[in-house]
Design a protein around this motif. Structure first.
Motif, mmCIF file in Angstrom:
data_model
loop_
_atom_site.group_PDB
_atom_site.id
_atom_site.type_symbol
_atom_site.label_atom_id
_atom_site.label_comp_id
_atom_site.label_asym_id
_atom_site.label_seq_id
_atom_site.Cartn_x
_atom_site.Cartn_y
_atom_site.Cartn_z
ATOM 1 N N GLY A 34 0.795 -1.215 0.000
ATOM 2 C CA GLY A 34 0.000 0.000 0.000
ATOM 3 C C GLY A 34 0.824 1.259 0.000
ATOM 4 O O GLY A 34 0.434 2.261 0.602
ATOM 5 N N PHE A 36 3.170 4.309 -2.177
ATOM 6 C CA PHE A 36 3.324 4.986 -3.457
ATOM 7 C C PHE A 36 4.252 6.177 -3.279
ATOM 8 O O PHE A 36 4.346 6.750 -2.197
ATOM 9 N N TYR A 62 -0.580 3.668 2.970
ATOM 10 C CA TYR A 62 -1.916 3.552 3.539
ATOM 11 C C TYR A 62 -1.830 2.692 4.792
ATOM 12 O O TYR A 62 -1.223 1.627 4.783
ATOM 13 N N ASP A 127 -1.824 7.234 -11.627
ATOM 14 C CA ASP A 127 -2.314 5.984 -11.043
ATOM 15 C C ASP A 127 -2.422 6.083 -9.527
ATOM 16 O O ASP A 127 -3.407 5.629 -8.936
ATOM 17 N N ALA A 128 -1.417 6.657 -8.886
ATOM 18 C CA ALA A 128 -1.456 6.825 -7.435
ATOM 19 C C ALA A 128 -2.582 7.776 -7.035
ATOM 20 O O ALA A 128 -3.237 7.571 -6.020
ATOM 21 N N THR A 130 -5.440 8.208 -8.622
ATOM 22 C CA THR A 130 -6.700 7.460 -8.733
ATOM 23 C C THR A 130 -6.919 6.609 -7.487
ATOM 24 O O THR A 130 -8.012 6.585 -6.921
ATOM 25 N N GLY A 131 -5.870 5.914 -7.041
ATOM 26 C CA GLY A 131 -5.975 5.102 -5.832
ATOM 27 C C GLY A 131 -6.224 5.939 -4.591
ATOM 28 O O GLY A 131 -7.017 5.570 -3.724
ATOM 29 N N ALA A 134 -9.843 7.131 -4.612
ATOM 30 C CA ALA A 134 -10.716 5.998 -4.297
ATOM 31 C C ALA A 134 -10.656 5.677 -2.805
ATOM 32 O O ALA A 134 -11.679 5.383 -2.186
ATOM 33 N N TRP A 135 -9.456 5.760 -2.216
ATOM 34 C CA TRP A 135 -9.312 5.514 -0.781
ATOM 35 C C TRP A 135 -10.080 6.562 0.020
ATOM 36 O O TRP A 135 -10.740 6.235 1.016
#
Length: 148
Positions: A34, A36, A62, A127-128, A130-131, A134-135
């Motif tokens: 988790g 980045f 995370y 990409d990070a 987007t994650g 979403a988190w």
């Protein structure tokens, strides 16, 4: 001559040990997954400086309902900053401007946020990002989420 070689050997050994410790620390941070790459600029003014100053390169991880941010060039085992999900408010996103492009990773997107009233900016890959968003939106029921 022997003293000079001994001193040089000690210096080389210390450099090797220091580099090994940097690598070991990063491996320990990333071990639980988790993570980045994420640059951070803390306590940003209303109109941020496009000169690229104030950015620190780091690794974010995370951990439940918080993100722990570690400086890359540090030996500290504890995170430099901890951001709680419920306290993060996203104000917007932008591409790096001016000399920021040199201070940040090549594919970085800058996310303007506030955390407990402190303005900050996070720079990460698409990409990070987007994650991360979403988190933020995956907060447990009853928690407020402020994503612009």
């Amino acid at each position: 001559m022997v003293l000079a070689l001994t001193v040089c050997g000690i210096v080389v050994a210390l450099v090797v040990v220091g580099l090994f410790l940097f690598g070991l620390r990063r491996r320990l941070i990333q071990r639980s997954g988790g993570t980045f790459d994420c640059s951070l600029r803390w306590d940003v003014a209303e109109k941020p400086d496009a000169g690229g100053t104030g950015w620190s390169y780091g690794v974010a991880r995370y951990n439940g309902d918080r993100i722990e941010w570690y400086r890359v060039f540090s030996y500290a085992v504890r995170p430099r900053r901890v951001l709680e999900r419920a306290q993060i408010e996203v104000a917007g996103r932008r591409l790096p401007e001016g000399e920021e492009e040199l201070a940040l990773l090549s594919d970085a997107v800058v996310l303007a946020c506030t955390h407990r009233g402190t303005r900050l900016e996070l720079a990460m890959s698409e990409d990070a990002l987007t994650g991360f968003l979403a988190w933020l939106e995956a907060a447990p029921p009853g928690q407020r989420v402020n994503v612009a």
